[in-house]
Design an enzyme around this catalytic site. Structure first.
Site, PDB file in Angstrom:
ATOM      1  N   SER A 366       0.796  -1.211   0.000  1.00 10.47           N
ATOM      2  CA  SER A 366       0.000   0.000   0.000  1.00 10.47           C
ATOM      3  C   SER A 366       0.833   1.267   0.000  1.00 10.47           C
ATOM      4  O   SER A 366       2.026   1.246  -0.239  1.00 10.47           O
ATOM      5  CB  SER A 366      -0.900  -0.048   1.231  1.00 10.47           C
ATOM      6  N   ILE A 367       0.165   2.386   0.310  1.00 13.78           N
ATOM      7  CA  ILE A 367       0.844   3.665   0.343  1.00 13.78           C
ATOM      8  C   ILE A 367       2.048   3.659   1.268  1.00 13.78           C
ATOM      9  O   ILE A 367       2.954   4.437   1.125  1.00 13.78           O
ATOM     10  CB  ILE A 367      -0.132   4.786   0.791  1.00 13.78           C
ATOM     11  N   TYR A 368       2.057   2.728   2.231  1.00 19.78           N
ATOM     12  CA  TYR A 368       3.166   2.686   3.167  1.00 19.78           C
ATOM     13  C   TYR A 368       4.457   2.255   2.462  1.00 19.78           C
ATOM     14  O   TYR A 368       5.547   2.673   2.818  1.00 19.78           O
ATOM     15  CB  TYR A 368       2.868   1.726   4.325  1.00 19.78           C
ATOM     16  N   GLY A 369       4.318   1.388   1.451  1.00 22.21           N
ATOM     17  CA  GLY A 369       5.519   0.909   0.762  1.00 22.21           C
ATOM     18  C   GLY A 369       6.112  -0.269   1.492  1.00 22.21           C
ATOM     19  O   GLY A 369       5.802  -1.402   1.200  1.00 22.21           O
ATOM     20  N   GLY A 370       6.939  -0.031   2.517  1.00 31.14           N
ATOM     21  CA  GLY A 370       7.484  -1.130   3.311  1.00 31.14           C
ATOM     22  C   GLY A 370       8.565  -1.872   2.565  1.00 31.14           C
ATOM     23  O   GLY A 370       9.692  -1.417   2.502  1.00 31.14           O
TER      24      GLY A 370
END
Lengths: 444, 258
Positions: A366-370
């Site tokens: 998601s937008i978090y990437g990670g």
């Protein structure tokens, strides 16, 4: 006398039977000699990047990227002299002449695989001895063999150990172990879980069955160390390790084979339920007015093991057919949702794998990437919640990827995965664990 | 052995039956409209129609694969074989009686399609797959009964709108105004692709499904439709599962025959 009555048939990674009716306890980390060897090797085996040290010394870039000390450099032909360095390092590490110390020169001298003698580890309480003994012995060896003077010895130390002890971990160092420094473990007993899936996939040369097996051995051994696999819960973990990680009764292989050409994740859930009914693990409880049948079991531990094996098979079908690792969190959530709706029984690890999937999906998509699945491990803040049943599937997914990610397992793992794949027990755990189980079979 | 037939979903209500129907891959989804392959490609916006598929790695045959029994066993999808990039289609489904709830998209997607990566978020559901595989799946998702032109949105970004009131034409709110209602034809027309880039030519996705029909087709439980709490069988299923998970966490050996 066995504690538990369970017996399983052992199979290899290609679905060929190896032995029949082996007590499941022969596959316990507490009993199986090959598993204990694997755990020992994880502590004892360390990789050295001689080429990295040579480069660091030549450029003065030591202790991490862009950390260059201008005007300080040393031109030492380490790679060219790898054989003599290996000999000196070995004698420095040896406790006695005939002990189990090994130093192997790899890739024309660029890398070394070091096995620190067990005696050194036995004389301490921390697994870090493997790293510290190698790094320190290597500094001594380089200083001695290349006659490095008092004023330059600090450069050698920094090239080998990195910025440690200014940093908690050996930042920018060129000696590495599978295990992280203890301060990076999330809690007691997490050490064996702190191994990113990138390492596992590379050590097992991207053989998905062996990747899952090695990961499962490390995860489930950690469960014993963490205090999870004991008392009421020991059998849950023993069966989980046997059926999911070690392909007991050929369950994983059979389900994959059945769905190999056209199967979907839903088909894998159905195959798993079919097999559980056929083997008498679950049975109908009652038929509802809609015609829906709820199932029940008299052995929830075994049902969990079947569901866990199905989960791994589902990962192999979904990530395998797409040749892509990123699908695995979706498998973790929806395989469990589907199998729960199919039977009315709890999914793998009683909901914990599904929960782990939700977090992992967010942190890998998601937008978090990670990061991609290759960076995840059982000590990771978002994937530590399942008690050893998620990470083996992640390792298998990473092994099945054909090259869809920007940060490849090779890039993430660096020298460690490649070097440790030289250790047969780590590279092909299924084979060695099966052989060891048969060898102690009578004693249980 | 007990006669076993996959059951997919519990519950006695109309909604539960719809859920079961959509999740059962042997049920053929009704085709309601035709969207040309080129239009679908334009709507997703990953490549220009007719353009070759870009790849993320060489075709499997060329690159060779590591020795792995699972790779030998599991047939790669056509997109994986060719080394296609992984691309997505993303939907927003209104809370007002759309055919699919977000979770249904994932459950149904995984029972019907192979090698897909589906994620469910609060207001959007992306489905990712190798590009040529995705185009095949997307066709089903847009052309059949599980898509309502007015209340389902193909939205790659700025997905907001699933929980807002419908407008005077029965359309779900879209901040980027990707789709408009053509009063003359009574059809919903996309004027921008899923990201919001204007299209050269508008693409019609057909007439909205009628409210009363949607109420029959929906897989959404709603207090003003079929309330979740009235489906006793479904509630019983959820409660039992919760009880079993909790009991098992306490002591798995005590969960026997319940």
């Amino acid at each position: 006398m066995a504690k538990y009555p369970d017996k399983v048939d052992l199979y290899d990674d290609r679905g060929r039977v190896f032995a029949s009716k082996v007590p499941v306890e022969a596959l316990s980390p507490l009993r199986n000699p090959a598993m204990q060897k694997i755990i020992s090797y994880v502590k004892q085996c360390v990789s050295v990047n001689l080429e990295g040290i040579e480069k660091a010394l030549a450029t003065g870039e030591i202790g991490g990227k862009w950390c260059i000390i201008r005007g300080r450099s040393l031109k030492l032909d380490l790679v060219k002299n790898a054989d003599s360095i290996a000999d000196s390092l070995k004698s420095c590490l040896q406790v006695t002449k005939d002990d189990d110390t090994e130093v192997k020169v790899l890739k024309g001298g660029k890398h070394l695989l070091v096995k620190v003698p067990a005696k050194r580890l036995n004389a301490g309480v921390e697994y870090t001895t493997g790293f510290t003994a190698t790094a320190a012995a290597l500094c001594c060896t380089i200083v001695e063999n290349f006659k490095v003077n008092l004023w330059d010895a600090d450069l050698v130390h920094a090239a080998v150990w990195g910025r440690y002890p200014q940093t908690m971990e050996p930042l920018g160092g060129n000696v590495s172990s599978l295990l992280s420094v203890p301060q990076q473990n999330e809690g007691m007993g997490y050490a064996l879980r702190n191994v990113p899936c990138a390492h596992i996939a590379l050590i097992t040369k991207k053989n998905a069955m062996n990747a899952a097996a090695l990961s499962s051995i490390l995860e489930q051994a950690a469960m014993f160390e963490m205090g999870d696999a004991i008392g009421n819960f020991e059998r849950l973990h023993l069966l989980g390790l046997a059926y999911q990680g070690l392909n007991a009764n050929n369950l994983v292989y059979d389900i994959v084979k059945e769905n190999s050409k056209t199967g979907t994740l839903g088909d894998v859930a159905v195959s798993t339920v079919k097999r559980a009914i056929a083997d008498g693990v679950i049975k109908p409880l009652e038929k509802k007015p809609s015609g829906y049948t709820a199932y029940t079991t008299n052995d929830l531990n075994k049902w969990n093991a079947y569901a866990a094996a199905g989960l791994l098979a589902g990962t192999m079908i979904t990530c395998g057919s797409a040749r892509s690792m990123q699908h695995c969190p979706s498998v973790f959530i929806y395989f469990n949702d589907l199998i729960e709706r199919e039977t009315g029984l709890p999914g793998v690890d009683f909901g914990r794998v599904a929960g782990t999937g939700v977090e992992m999906a967010f942190f890998s998509h998601s937008i978090y990437g990670g990061g991609n699945p290759a960076v995840f491990h059982g000590n990771h803040i978002v994937t530590r919640h399942s008690k050893g049943f998620t990470i083996p599937c992640v390792a298998a997914a990473v092994a099945l990827d054909a090259g869809t990610v920007i940060y490849t397992p090779e890039k993430i793992s660096g020298v460690v995965g490649e070097t440790l794949s030289e250790v047969p027990e780590l590279r092909e755990p299924l084979r060695y664990v099966n052989e060891a189980a048969v060898s102690i079979h009578g004693g249980i | 052995m007990v006669e076993y037939k996959p059951q997919y979903y519990p519950g006695s209500s109309k909604v539960a039956k719809n859920r079961k129907k959509y999740m059962d891959p042997s049920y053929k989804l009704r085709k309601l409209r035709t969207i040309s392959d080129d239009d679908l490609v334009k709507l997703m916006g990953h490549r220009v129609p007719g353009e070759a598929y870009k790849s993320v790695h060489p075709p499997l045959e060329e690159m060779g694969e590591p020795a792995c029994p699972i790779r030998e066993l599991v047939e790669p999808t056509p997109g994986a074989k060719a080394g296609d990039r992984i691309r997505y289609i993303q939907f927003t489904d209104s809370v007002y009686f759309t055919p699919l709830t977000p979770y249904m998209r994932a459950w149904m997607g995984h029972t019907r399609y192979r090698g897909v990566d589906i994620g469910v978020l609060s207001g959007r559901v992306p489905l990712e797959a190798r590009e040529r595989d995705l185009e095949k799946v997307a066709k089903d998702l847009v052309e059949t009964e599980i898509f309502d032109p007015a209340r389902c949105g193909i939205r790659g970004a700025t997905v907001h709108g699933h929980s807002l009131r419908l407008d005077e034409n029965g359309m779900m709110f879209d901040a980027l105004r990707r789709f408009v209602f053509d009063k003359k034809t009574g059809e919903v027309v996309y004027v921008k692709d899923q990201i919001g880039v204007p299209l050269d030519k508008p693409i019609s996705v057909g007439k909205p499904i009628k409210e009363e029909e949607l109420r029959e087709m929906t897989s959404e439980y709603r207090v003003d439709g079929v309330p979740f709490r009235e489906d006793k069988e479904m509630i019983g299923f959820v409660q039992r599962l919760h009880m079993l998970r909790t009991e098992a966490g306490f002591d798995p050996n005590k969960v026997k025959g319940i």
